[in-house]
Design a protein around this motif. Sequence first.
Motif, PDB file in Angstrom:
ATOM      1  N   LEU A  19      50.157  44.186  41.127  1.00  0.00           N
ATOM      2  CA  LEU A  19      49.847  43.802  42.604  1.00  0.00           C
ATOM      3  C   LEU A  19      48.272  43.625  42.735  1.00  0.00           C
ATOM      4  O   LEU A  19      47.875  42.554  43.279  1.00  0.00           O
ATOM      5  CB  LEU A  19      50.193  45.036  43.456  1.00  0.00           C
ATOM      6  N   LEU A  20      47.843  44.031  41.710  1.00  0.00           N
ATOM      7  CA  LEU A  20      46.336  44.223  41.856  1.00  0.00           C
ATOM      8  C   LEU A  20      45.664  42.667  41.474  1.00  0.00           C
ATOM      9  O   LEU A  20      44.904  42.003  41.889  1.00  0.00           O
ATOM     10  CB  LEU A  20      45.495  45.094  41.045  1.00  0.00           C
ATOM     11  N   GLU A  21      46.485  42.272  40.358  1.00  0.00           N
ATOM     12  CA  GLU A  21      46.306  41.028  39.753  1.00  0.00           C
ATOM     13  C   GLU A  21      46.718  39.857  40.740  1.00  0.00           C
ATOM     14  O   GLU A  21      45.888  38.839  41.086  1.00  0.00           O
ATOM     15  CB  GLU A  21      47.258  40.763  38.362  1.00  0.00           C
ATOM     16  N   LYS A  22      47.794  40.020  41.394  1.00  0.00           N
ATOM     17  CA  LYS A  22      48.298  39.343  42.484  1.00  0.00           C
ATOM     18  C   LYS A  22      47.211  39.116  43.653  1.00  0.00           C
ATOM     19  O   LYS A  22      46.714  37.938  44.009  1.00  0.00           O
ATOM     20  CB  LYS A  22      49.604  39.711  43.012  1.00  0.00           C
ATOM     21  N   LEU A  24      44.193  37.178  42.595  1.00  0.00           N
ATOM     22  CA  LEU A  24      44.181  35.692  42.092  1.00  0.00           C
ATOM     23  C   LEU A  24      44.116  35.017  43.556  1.00  0.00           C
ATOM     24  O   LEU A  24      43.675  34.033  43.720  1.00  0.00           O
ATOM     25  CB  LEU A  24      45.528  35.434  41.640  1.00  0.00           C
ATOM     26  N   GLU A  25      44.708  35.707  44.545  1.00  0.00           N
ATOM     27  CA  GLU A  25      44.421  35.146  45.772  1.00  0.00           C
ATOM     28  C   GLU A  25      43.150  34.998  46.409  1.00  0.00           C
ATOM     29  O   GLU A  25      42.844  34.042  47.009  1.00  0.00           O
ATOM     30  CB  GLU A  25      45.450  36.062  47.039  1.00  0.00           C
ATOM     31  N   TRP A  26      42.567  35.960  46.133  1.00  0.00           N
ATOM     32  CA  TRP A  26      41.221  35.945  46.666  1.00  0.00           C
ATOM     33  C   TRP A  26      40.382  34.703  45.871  1.00  0.00           C
ATOM     34  O   TRP A  26      39.547  34.090  46.426  1.00  0.00           O
ATOM     35  CB  TRP A  26      40.249  37.288  46.128  1.00  0.00           C
ATOM     36  N   SER A  27      40.544  34.584  44.440  1.00  0.00           N
ATOM     37  CA  SER A  27      39.798  33.704  43.796  1.00  0.00           C
ATOM     38  C   SER A  27      40.395  32.050  44.129  1.00  0.00           C
ATOM     39  O   SER A  27      39.348  31.355  44.341  1.00  0.00           O
ATOM     40  CB  SER A  27      40.019  33.803  42.337  1.00  0.00           C
ATOM     41  N   ASN A  28      41.817  32.106  44.405  1.00  0.00           N
ATOM     42  CA  ASN A  28      42.078  30.720  44.955  1.00  0.00           C
ATOM     43  C   ASN A  28      41.464  30.454  46.368  1.00  0.00           C
ATOM     44  O   ASN A  28      40.935  29.373  46.653  1.00  0.00           O
ATOM     45  CB  ASN A  28      43.548  30.727  45.000  1.00  0.00           C
ATOM     46  N   ALA A  29      41.412  31.619  47.033  1.00  0.00           N
ATOM     47  CA  ALA A  29      40.775  31.123  48.310  1.00  0.00           C
ATOM     48  C   ALA A  29      39.291  30.953  48.607  1.00  0.00           C
ATOM     49  O   ALA A  29      38.657  29.964  49.229  1.00  0.00           O
ATOM     50  CB  ALA A  29      40.893  32.319  49.496  1.00  0.00           C
ATOM     51  N   ALA A  51      38.649  43.289  34.811  1.00  0.00           N
ATOM     52  CA  ALA A  51      39.607  43.942  34.035  1.00  0.00           C
ATOM     53  C   ALA A  51      40.175  45.155  35.016  1.00  0.00           C
ATOM     54  O   ALA A  51      39.804  45.773  35.737  1.00  0.00           O
ATOM     55  CB  ALA A  51      38.767  44.718  32.730  1.00  0.00           C
ATOM     56  N   ILE A  52      41.498  45.210  34.745  1.00  0.00           N
ATOM     57  CA  ILE A  52      42.293  46.264  35.415  1.00  0.00           C
ATOM     58  C   ILE A  52      42.884  47.144  34.417  1.00  0.00           C
ATOM     59  O   ILE A  52      43.438  46.790  33.404  1.00  0.00           O
ATOM     60  CB  ILE A  52      43.546  45.381  36.056  1.00  0.00           C
ATOM     61  N   ILE A  53      42.405  48.431  34.564  1.00  0.00           N
ATOM     62  CA  ILE A  53      42.838  49.437  33.493  1.00  0.00           C
ATOM     63  C   ILE A  53      43.739  50.333  34.456  1.00  0.00           C
ATOM     64  O   ILE A  53      43.323  51.271  35.232  1.00  0.00           O
ATOM     65  CB  ILE A  53      41.450  50.179  33.058  1.00  0.00           C
ATOM     66  N   GLU A  54      45.019  50.212  34.296  1.00  0.00           N
ATOM     67  CA  GLU A  54      46.031  50.643  35.018  1.00  0.00           C
ATOM     68  C   GLU A  54      47.280  50.948  34.213  1.00  0.00           C
ATOM     69  O   GLU A  54      47.742  50.147  33.331  1.00  0.00           O
ATOM     70  CB  GLU A  54      46.278  49.916  36.230  1.00  0.00           C
ATOM     71  N   ILE A  64      41.246  37.479  34.291  1.00  0.00           N
ATOM     72  CA  ILE A  64      41.825  39.084  34.487  1.00  0.00           C
ATOM     73  C   ILE A  64      42.286  39.413  33.283  1.00  0.00           C
ATOM     74  O   ILE A  64      43.428  38.802  32.834  1.00  0.00           O
ATOM     75  CB  ILE A  64      42.809  38.797  35.660  1.00  0.00           C
ATOM     76  N   ASP A  65      41.728  40.452  32.653  1.00  0.00           N
ATOM     77  CA  ASP A  65      42.463  41.207  31.630  1.00  0.00           C
ATOM     78  C   ASP A  65      43.101  42.360  31.915  1.00  0.00           C
ATOM     79  O   ASP A  65      42.260  43.075  32.629  1.00  0.00           O
ATOM     80  CB  ASP A  65      41.447  41.288  30.378  1.00  0.00           C
ATOM     81  N   LYS A  66      44.332  42.694  31.468  1.00  0.00           N
ATOM     82  CA  LYS A  66      45.016  44.022  31.877  1.00  0.00           C
ATOM     83  C   LYS A  66      45.139  44.937  30.598  1.00  0.00           C
ATOM     84  O   LYS A  66      45.429  44.488  29.675  1.00  0.00           O
ATOM     85  CB  LYS A  66      46.234  43.782  32.696  1.00  0.00           C
TER      86      LYS A  66
END
Length: 245
Positions: free
Chosen positions: A15-18, A21-26, A4-7, A33-35
Motif C-alpha cells: 500500500l505504501l509503495e502504491k 508511486l501515485e505521488w511520483s507520477n503526479a 526504502a520501505i522497512i515493513e 523504491i526498495d522494500k
Amino acid sequence: MKAAIIEDDLLHADLLEKYLLEWSNAKNILLEIDKYKNAESFLFEWEPGLGFDVLFIDIRMQEINGMEMAKSVRKKDSGINIIFTTGITGYMEEGYEVEAMHYLLKPVDKSKLHTCMDKVLKKKKDINYIIVHSRDKVHKITTSRINYIEARGHRCVIEIFTDENGIKYTELLDVSESISELENLVKTHGFIKCHRSYLCGIQNIHHIGKTEITFDTGSHIPVSRRLYKDVNQAFIKYFSKRYNK
C-alpha cells in the motif's frame, strides 16, 4: 529520488509503495523504491553512500524494532529523512531523539503521505550533492560534509565527516574523478582552490594560518602563498554573509 520501505506486513508495504508511486507520477519524478521485510535485512545492505532520500520504518517489528533501527541509521547519517509508520503513538518522545520527520498512523492516509513526500522533495532541493565513483561503488555525498578534496595522481581522495551526537568523525574516500572534474562539480557549492593539489570547503574551515588551513574537525591541509589571499577573503565573505542575514 530513492525511498526504502522497512515493513514486515506485506500488504501495508504494498500500500505504501502504491501511494508513493501515485505521488511520483503526479509530480513527474522518478522514484526508486526498495522494500525490506525487516530491519536486519536493511541494515545488512545499507550504508550512507546508497543514497536513500527517505526511509519509511514500521516501529513494531520482530528482533530489531524500527526505533532501534533508526538509532543505528542516525549514528552514520544525520541527514536522511525518517518517517515512522505505526499503529500506536507511544514512541513519539523517542522519535525526537532520531529527528523523525513524521509519524504516519496505520492505516496510512494517502494525502498525509503525499504531504510528507512534498517535504522530502523540498528538503532535497535545498541540499547539494555530488555523485562520485570509487573502484566498485557509486557514492552520493552531501557537499556540506566535505572538508577537502586532494589530488593524488589522476585520482582524488575526499575527506568527509560524520556528526555523531555532536562528535565529528572523518574518513577518506578514494575516488576515480580528477581534481579538475571535482572542481567543476563543487565550485558553485562553497569550495575554493587553496593549493595546486587541494580544494577546501569554506563552510567547514575553523581558521586559516599563513601556510595551513584547519577545519572544525581538526584536520588540516596546506594553503599556498599564492592562493592565501583569495582563500582568506572567501572565508571572511562567507561567514560575514552568514552571520549578517
